[in-house]
Design an enzyme around this catalytic site. Structure first.
Site, PDB file in Angstrom:
ATOM      1  N   ILE A  26     -13.557  26.220   9.391  1.00  0.00           N
ATOM      2  CA  ILE A  26     -13.788  26.442   7.956  1.00  0.00           C
ATOM      3  C   ILE A  26     -14.263  25.149   7.293  1.00  0.00           C
ATOM      4  O   ILE A  26     -15.221  25.150   6.507  1.00  0.00           O
ATOM      5  CB  ILE A  26     -12.498  26.965   7.266  1.00  0.00           C
ATOM      6  CG1 ILE A  26     -12.116  28.345   7.832  1.00  0.00           C
ATOM      7  CG2 ILE A  26     -12.688  27.039   5.755  1.00  0.00           C
ATOM      8  CD1 ILE A  26     -10.802  28.923   7.285  1.00  0.00           C
ATOM      9  N   TYR A 182       4.423  30.962  12.927  1.00  0.00           N
ATOM     10  CA  TYR A 182       3.281  30.521  12.094  1.00  0.00           C
ATOM     11  C   TYR A 182       3.360  31.137  10.703  1.00  0.00           C
ATOM     12  O   TYR A 182       3.315  30.441   9.684  1.00  0.00           O
ATOM     13  CB  TYR A 182       2.003  30.934  12.821  1.00  0.00           C
ATOM     14  CG  TYR A 182       0.704  30.855  12.053  1.00  0.00           C
ATOM     15  CD1 TYR A 182       0.069  29.638  11.824  1.00  0.00           C
ATOM     16  CD2 TYR A 182       0.062  32.015  11.602  1.00  0.00           C
ATOM     17  CE1 TYR A 182      -1.149  29.573  11.156  1.00  0.00           C
ATOM     18  CE2 TYR A 182      -1.154  31.960  10.937  1.00  0.00           C
ATOM     19  CZ  TYR A 182      -1.759  30.739  10.721  1.00  0.00           C
ATOM     20  OH  TYR A 182      -2.971  30.683  10.068  1.00  0.00           O
TER      21      TYR A 182
HETATM   22  N1  LIG Z   1     -10.314  31.168  10.300  1.00  0.00           N
HETATM   23  C1  LIG Z   1      -9.540  32.101   9.770  1.00  0.00           C
HETATM   24  O1  LIG Z   1      -9.854  33.275   9.761  1.00  0.00           O
HETATM   25  C2  LIG Z   1      -8.222  31.748   9.138  1.00  0.00           C
HETATM   26  C3  LIG Z   1      -7.382  32.813   8.821  1.00  0.00           C
HETATM   27  C4  LIG Z   1      -6.180  32.550   8.193  1.00  0.00           C
HETATM   28  C5  LIG Z   1      -5.830  31.256   7.870  1.00  0.00           C
HETATM   29  N2  LIG Z   1      -6.650  30.234   8.172  1.00  0.00           N
HETATM   30  C6  LIG Z   1      -6.198  28.883   7.795  1.00  0.00           C
HETATM   31  O2  LIG Z   1      -7.312  28.100   7.380  1.00  0.00           O
HETATM   32  C7  LIG Z   1      -7.152  26.751   7.814  1.00  0.00           C
HETATM   33  C8  LIG Z   1      -8.361  26.292   8.618  1.00  0.00           C
HETATM   34  O3  LIG Z   1      -8.563  27.173   9.705  1.00  0.00           O
HETATM   35  P1  LIG Z   1      -9.763  27.047  10.742  1.00  0.00           P
HETATM   36  O4  LIG Z   1     -10.075  28.405  11.186  1.00  0.00           O
HETATM   37  O5  LIG Z   1     -10.842  26.184  10.180  1.00  0.00           O
HETATM   38  O6  LIG Z   1      -9.017  26.287  11.940  1.00  0.00           O
HETATM   39  P2  LIG Z   1      -9.472  25.046  12.832  1.00  0.00           P
HETATM   40  O7  LIG Z   1      -8.459  24.874  13.891  1.00  0.00           O
HETATM   41  O8  LIG Z   1     -10.886  25.201  13.241  1.00  0.00           O
HETATM   42  O9  LIG Z   1      -9.390  23.829  11.814  1.00  0.00           O
HETATM   43  C9  LIG Z   1      -8.207  23.096  11.535  1.00  0.00           C
HETATM   44  C10 LIG Z   1      -8.565  21.617  11.584  1.00  0.00           C
HETATM   45  O10 LIG Z   1      -7.405  20.867  11.209  1.00  0.00           O
HETATM   46  C11 LIG Z   1      -7.356  19.709  12.016  1.00  0.00           C
HETATM   47  N3  LIG Z   1      -5.981  19.225  12.093  1.00  0.00           N
HETATM   48  C12 LIG Z   1      -4.898  19.907  12.568  1.00  0.00           C
HETATM   49  N4  LIG Z   1      -3.809  19.110  12.523  1.00  0.00           N
HETATM   50  C13 LIG Z   1      -4.213  17.913  12.016  1.00  0.00           C
HETATM   51  C14 LIG Z   1      -3.542  16.705  11.759  1.00  0.00           C
HETATM   52  N5  LIG Z   1      -2.235  16.551  12.021  1.00  0.00           N
HETATM   53  N6  LIG Z   1      -4.242  15.687  11.206  1.00  0.00           N
HETATM   54  C15 LIG Z   1      -5.576  15.840  10.969  1.00  0.00           C
HETATM   55  N7  LIG Z   1      -6.267  16.964  11.207  1.00  0.00           N
HETATM   56  C16 LIG Z   1      -5.597  17.992  11.731  1.00  0.00           C
HETATM   57  C17 LIG Z   1      -7.855  20.177  13.389  1.00  0.00           C
HETATM   58  O11 LIG Z   1      -8.309  19.091  14.185  1.00  0.00           O
HETATM   59  C18 LIG Z   1      -8.969  21.141  13.003  1.00  0.00           C
HETATM   60  O12 LIG Z   1     -10.219  20.498  12.973  1.00  0.00           O
HETATM   61  C19 LIG Z   1      -5.819  26.723   8.581  1.00  0.00           C
HETATM   62  O13 LIG Z   1      -4.809  26.282   7.700  1.00  0.00           O
HETATM   63  C20 LIG Z   1      -5.579  28.159   8.972  1.00  0.00           C
HETATM   64  O14 LIG Z   1      -4.203  28.444   9.097  1.00  0.00           O
HETATM   65  C21 LIG Z   1      -7.833  30.458   8.829  1.00  0.00           C
HETATM   66  O1  LIG Z   2      -9.149  38.444  24.120  1.00  0.00           O
HETATM   67  C1  LIG Z   2      -8.517  38.916  23.159  1.00  0.00           C
HETATM   68  C2  LIG Z   2      -8.079  38.146  22.051  1.00  0.00           C
HETATM   69  C3  LIG Z   2      -7.388  38.776  21.034  1.00  0.00           C
HETATM   70  N1  LIG Z   2      -7.132  40.111  21.059  1.00  0.00           N
HETATM   71  C4  LIG Z   2      -6.466  40.794  19.920  1.00  0.00           C
HETATM   72  O2  LIG Z   2      -7.347  40.695  18.797  1.00  0.00           O
HETATM   73  C5  LIG Z   2      -6.603  40.648  17.573  1.00  0.00           C
HETATM   74  C6  LIG Z   2      -7.085  39.477  16.732  1.00  0.00           C
HETATM   75  O3  LIG Z   2      -6.745  38.283  17.365  1.00  0.00           O
HETATM   76  P1  LIG Z   2      -7.085  36.821  16.779  1.00  0.00           P
HETATM   77  O4  LIG Z   2      -6.963  35.875  17.918  1.00  0.00           O
HETATM   78  O5  LIG Z   2      -8.347  36.794  16.046  1.00  0.00           O
HETATM   79  O6  LIG Z   2      -5.871  36.516  15.779  1.00  0.00           O
HETATM   80  P2  LIG Z   2      -5.117  37.354  14.669  1.00  0.00           P
HETATM   81  O7  LIG Z   2      -6.047  38.160  13.830  1.00  0.00           O
HETATM   82  O8  LIG Z   2      -4.008  38.116  15.312  1.00  0.00           O
HETATM   83  O9  LIG Z   2      -4.478  36.165  13.856  1.00  0.00           O
HETATM   84  C7  LIG Z   2      -5.278  35.262  13.133  1.00  0.00           C
HETATM   85  O10 LIG Z   2      -5.181  35.699  11.834  1.00  0.00           O
HETATM   86  C8  LIG Z   2      -5.404  34.862  10.760  1.00  0.00           C
HETATM   87  C9  LIG Z   2      -5.168  33.384  10.965  1.00  0.00           C
HETATM   88  O11 LIG Z   2      -4.031  32.920  10.318  1.00  0.00           O
HETATM   89  C10 LIG Z   2      -5.241  32.900  12.330  1.00  0.00           C
HETATM   90  O12 LIG Z   2      -6.545  32.474  12.535  1.00  0.00           O
HETATM   91  C11 LIG Z   2      -4.760  33.875  13.350  1.00  0.00           C
HETATM   92  O13 LIG Z   2      -3.354  33.842  13.274  1.00  0.00           O
HETATM   93  C12 LIG Z   2      -5.126  40.627  17.986  1.00  0.00           C
HETATM   94  O14 LIG Z   2      -4.624  41.937  17.914  1.00  0.00           O
HETATM   95  C13 LIG Z   2      -5.153  40.178  19.445  1.00  0.00           C
HETATM   96  O15 LIG Z   2      -4.066  40.655  20.186  1.00  0.00           O
HETATM   97  C14 LIG Z   2      -7.555  40.880  22.166  1.00  0.00           C
HETATM   98  O16 LIG Z   2      -7.323  42.100  22.228  1.00  0.00           O
HETATM   99  N2  LIG Z   2      -8.238  40.250  23.173  1.00  0.00           N
END
Ligand SMILES: NC(=O)c1ccc[n+]([C@@H]2O[C@H](COP(=O)([O-])OP(=O)(O)OC[C@H]3O[C@@H](n4cnc5c(N)ncnc54)[C@H](O)[C@@H]3O)[C@@H](O)[C@H]2O)c1
Ligand SMILES: O=c1ccn([C@@H]2O[C@H](COP(=O)(O)OP(=O)(O)O[C@H]3OC[C@@H](O)[C@H](O)[C@H]3O)[C@@H](O)[C@H]2O)c(=O)[nH]1
Length: 386
Positions: A26, A182
């Site tokens: 993100i 989480y």
């Molecule tokens: N992608 C999604 O759909 C999704 C869904 C729900 C929540 N979120 C939330 O959004 C945020 C970003 O998610 P993302 O998908 O970009 O994940 P991501 O893992 O790609 O990005 C997280 C970044 O945080 C950095 N990081 C983690 N711990 C750190 C630390 N101690 N010091 C410095 N940097 C650190 C990691 O190196 C990574 O680059 C997270 O808080 C996640 O829980 C994302």
């Molecule tokens: O190879 C795979 C991977 C995943 N899955 C399933 O696909 C679904 C989605 O899995 P994801 O790995 O994308 O993760 P989830 O949607 O469960 O959770 C995510 O939701 C929002 C954020 O907070 C996090 O990025 C993550 O927790 C789950 O039901 C998982 O069991 C499969 O069936 N096969």
């Protein structure tokens, strides 16, 4: 960029943003948006910078004075407070957020999502700085409908499954289902941010992303991440497609998700950044309620789309079933269904998602194919040669 105004017609002044976790999925898209389309400055904090290196290299000198990378682990670095003080706004994205970690590394998960976020909230509150904190749709856990009998007509009633920021309960499984470590840590940090707002006047916005997906999400095992690593579903399925192996459906692939294109979601975050009066003190669902599928349907659609963008026919057995215990290990559990209610974000920011699931998969899988197909082929031919 000249003459940019907010939703109330007021001019937008350039600000400095301390973005923690800027090197992630993100963060990399948000940095791009801010560099390409706004005059704002970014103090980008992360332990990794690979996903934003195209913004940091000298060739992109155009915004060299607007983005600075600070390689900092926020667990233990005294420079963090100084950066928060230098900025007008802090955005905290840093977290462990892949489900494969929640039940296998529950301590790291809880520390990362709660303990490590504490100083960020404290420094913002003590220094009178605005905070946009990234939470998750997982704080809702399971739907109320999940506890109704399978044939109950109430399961069809949105009141039993649509997730509302100000009304839905947070329903997690038992403690031995460590999957919820989480969601529970995220819930507690949300409550802390909210309490800092209520008791100490912290200006905050909480974002609950609903499965944002797109280019640069996670890693392809054995290519730009560990061979044994288990990323989120988009990268797992991309990896299977690139290797021409069946996509693994956990527990039958019956869980439902709504997926949103990262670029639509980033529009919403930019509105929050630039409209503090409308975004402060709010919790926002950010998702696309129109893009709901079961995981099985997602697998089928990704198989079709990948075939179209790669020009390769799909394999004879495109999916296989696998148990969650086999795939994730002991302590896994799942959210059954995730449909975001959009009333609050619509009212406050007038935002709506645009991109259909097919279209977002087409652009994302085109990127995956272009970025990884050759590297996967080479890695596979090396393994066969050995
Ligand atoms: N992608 C999604 O759909 C999704 C869904 C729900 C929540 N979120 C939330 O959004 C945020 C970003 O998610 P993302 O998908 O970009 O994940 P991501 O893992 O790609 O990005 C997280 C970044 O945080 C950095 N990081 C983690 N711990 C750190 C630390 N101690 N010091 C410095 N940097 C650190 C990691 O190196 C990574 O680059 C997270 O808080 C996640 O829980 C994302
Ligand atoms: O190879 C795979 C991977 C995943 N899955 C399933 O696909 C679904 C989605 O899995 P994801 O790995 O994308 O993760 P989830 O949607 O469960 O959770 C995510 O939701 C929002 C954020 O907070 C996090 O990025 C993550 O927790 C789950 O039901 C998982 O069991 C499969 O069936 N096969």
């Amino acid at each position: 960029m000249a003459g940019r105004v907010d939703l109330d017609g007021n001019p937008i002044n350039p600000i400095t943003i301390c973005m923690i976790g800027a090197g992630g999925f993100i963060g990399s898209h948000l940095c791009e948006k801010l560099m390409f389309e706004t005059p704002h400055k970014v103090l980008a904090v992360d332990v990794y910078s690979d996903k934003i290196k195209h913004l940091l290299e000298p060739a992109t000198i155009q915004w060299a004075d607007r983005i600075q990378f600070h390689r900092i682990n926020i667990k233990n670095d005294s420079r963090l407070e100084g950066l928060i003080k230098m900025a007008d706004l802090t955005i905290n994205l840093a977290a462990i957020c892949t489900p494969a970690d929640y039940n296998t590394r529950p301590l790291d998960t809880i520390y990362s999502n709660f303990i490590d976020a504490l100083p960020v909230v404290k420094y913002c509150s003590e220094n009178g700085k605005r905070l946009i904190h990234f939470s998750t749709c997982e704080v809702y856990g399971k739907t109320i409908g999940a506890f109704l009998p399978k044939d109950s007509p109430l399961r069809q009633d949105p009141a039993y499954y649509v997730l509302k920021e100000d009304a839905s309960p947070c329903i997690f499984g038992p403690i031995e289902k460590q999957r919820w470590s989480y969601a529970c840590a995220k819930q507690l940090i949300e409550r802390l941010v909210y309490a800092e707002g209520a008791e100490n006047g912290l200006e905050f916005t909480i974002v609950r992303p609903f499965n944002w997906i797109g280019p640069r999400m996670d890693f392809i095992p054995g290519i730009d991440g560990p061979s044994e690593g288990v990323p989120r579903v988009l990268a797992c399925f991309s990896n299977n497609l690139l290797r021409r192996e069946p996509l693994k459906l956990v527990d039958g692939g019956e869980s439902q998700r709504t997926f949103i294109y990262i670029k639509d979601a980033i529009e919403a975050v930019l509105l929050m950044i630039e409209n503090p009066a409308r975004a402060n003190s709010h919790i926002f669902n950010v998702g696309n309620p129109n893009n709901e599928v079961t995981v099985r349907q997602l697998a089928e659609m990704m198989t079709q789309v990948y075939s179209k963008v790669s020009g390769e026919s799909s394999i004879e057995t495109p999916t296989i079933d696998v148990s969650s215990k086999e795939f994730y290990g002991e302590g896994y559990d799942d959210s059954d269904k995730r449909i975001p209610d959009m009333t609050i974000i619509n009212k406050q920011l007038g935002w709506n998602p645009k991109t259909s699931l097919w279209d977002l998969l087409e652009s994302t899988l085109t990127y995956q194919h272009r970025t990884y197909a050759e590297a996967v082929k080479q890695a596979m031919s090396k393994t066969t040669a050995i």
